[in-house]
Design an enzyme around this catalytic site. Structure first.
Site, PDB file in Angstrom:
ATOM      1  NE  ARG A  80      40.951  41.993  35.339  1.00  0.00           N
ATOM      2  CZ  ARG A  80      41.937  42.562  34.842  1.00  0.00           C
ATOM      3  NH1 ARG A  80      42.346  42.406  33.617  1.00  0.00           N
ATOM      4  NH2 ARG A  80      42.433  43.620  35.556  1.00  0.00           N
ATOM      5  CE1 TYR A 108      36.499  47.533  41.302  1.00  0.00           C
ATOM      6  CE2 TYR A 108      38.246  48.769  42.331  1.00  0.00           C
ATOM      7  CZ  TYR A 108      37.928  47.757  41.569  1.00  0.00           C
ATOM      8  OH  TYR A 108      38.813  47.198  40.524  1.00  0.00           O
ATOM      9  CG  ASP A 168      49.569  43.714  31.977  1.00  0.00           C
ATOM     10  OD1 ASP A 168      49.439  45.079  32.029  1.00  0.00           O
ATOM     11  OD2 ASP A 168      48.573  43.221  32.605  1.00  0.00           O
TER      12      ASP A 168
END
Length: 396
Positions: free
Chosen positions: A106, A214, A292
């Site tokens: 991120r 991942y 969001d």
């Protein structure tokens, strides 16, 4: 009053909005509440519907450099490790959808968006500006900040997340509902990951929880996110630290590779899973919401960041087409994005429930359950309509 858009929130959605607007020649200012603009150490997935947009904004080379194109994407059984391929999320995704499916740190994505915005407008991002009020004026919009400053513009976008101050001013803040799960997350160096797991993105499912893992950051780091059922939770923050011992206890009986990965997390963080009511109306006057702040979703489809990026591009395209009729631009933006984001939110919650089933307790019944619910045709039904969407091509 200045002919510019004010963006409240300097996360991925806010910066993507700023970049999409600047890319189309529209002025923008971003106001972020924290004084030091950094993203926490967590991972995310960029599916084809997101990567194609970021590529169109000039970020292809950086994303391909720092993102990881997983060799495979697999569904795994929690205790035995038995694997089933998920074809549309591995190395063939670019051939299938015209854009790759990548896993990213991120912080890497945040940094490249921030740098790209500053390259186009050096002073576009202001930090240490906690928004306390927004309102429509006779000639545009006004934002007020805790530090006593104000900003004016022609439109305002609240991209300030699940605790959105802009949404609070527009609609009030609905009380989120705790749904009985908590998440654990952590990042570890790739050399401490069991060899079998290193080049693979995987989703592990069980009766009471699930794990997604991942590689990120050129494959040098490995991202772990686990979910377990908890009847009660006490806070709505996703930066609360826990202990390795706590995390291991929550994944008792899981495959040794999972437990090994947990044991190498430097600091595991935990947060509760909350259902936020999707806002039925995003906009008032020349103020709207994005990401969001208006359609928070669980991470089960990996679409939180991708939906915010889609929002950003559609918003910028509507502004480009309809300016200076700002309210018409916002009306088109909302009408185009609401149905899609609601469907993705609903499907994300459905996927969350699908990953937890008592049939998964026993390897024999698990095989039947997975064969029935994760047949390739069903997986395609879940994902194709998401990945094929191109926010640059929808009619505005």
């Amino acid at each position: 009053m200045d002919s510019k858009t004010l963006v409240i929130g300097g996360g991925i959605g806010g910066l993507a909005t700023a970049l999409a607007l600047l890319h189309r020649g529209h002025d923008v200012e971003v106001y972020e509440r924290v004084p030091d603009l950094q993203e926490i150490g967590a991972g995310l997935t960029l599916s084809p519907n997101g990567t194609r947009l970021l590529f169109s904004l000039g970020l292809e080379s950086q994303i391909r450099e720092l993102g990881v194109l997983s060799r495979d994407r697999e569904l795994r059984l929690w205790n035995t490790g038995q694997a089933w391929p998920l074809q549309n999320q591995g190395s063939t995704s670019e051939l299938r959808y015209g854009a790759p499916y990548l896993t990213m740190h991120r912080g890497d994505l945040h940094t490249m968006l921030l740098d790209a915005v500053k390259e186009r407008k050096a002073d576009a991002v202001r930090t240490g500006y906690r928004c306390v009020d927004v309102f429509n004026s006779s000639s545009g919009v006004v934002a007020k900040f805790e530090n006593g400053m104000t900003a004016t513009g022609q439109m305002l976008v609240g991209a300030d997340g699940i605790h959105s101050a802009v949404r609070e001013q527009l609609h009030g803040t609905p009380k989120p509902q705790y749904v009985g799960n908590i998440f654990w997350r952590g990042m570890i160096p790739i050399e401490k990951v069991p060899e079998r797991e290193r080049g693979v993105a995987s989703s592990w499912i069980s009766p009471q929880g699930n794990v997604t893992m991942y590689p990120v950051h050129k494959g040098e780091l490995f991202n772990f996110v686990g979910t377990v059922k908890k009847p009660n939770w006490h806070t709505n923050s996703w930066t609360e630290s826990g202990s390795i011992e706590e995390c291991l206890a929550d994944f008792e009986g899981w495959h040794p590779n999972i437990r090994s990965i947990i044991s190498h997390i430097e600091t595991p963080y935990k947060w509760g899973s909350y259902l936020y009511e999707t806002e039925k109306s995003w906009s008032k006057g020349r103020i709207t919401l994005l990401g969001d702040s208006c359609h928070a979703m669980p991470p089960s489809l990996g679409q939180g960041a991708n939906m915010a990026i889609e929002d950003a591009v559609v918003f910028a395209r509507c502004v480009e087409k309809y300016a200076p009729d700002w309210e018409l631009a916002l009306g088109w933006y909302e009408s185009l994005r609401q149905p899609r984001t609601k469907k993705v939110v609903d499907q994300s919650w459905a996927q969350s429930k699908r990953r937890h089933n008592e049939a998964l307790a026993n390897p024999n019944t698990a095989v039947d359950y997975i064969s029935q619910h994760w047949a390739p045709s069903k997986v395609g039904d879940w994902y194709d309509w998401i990945y094929e969407y191109d926010a640059n091509a929808v009619h505005v």
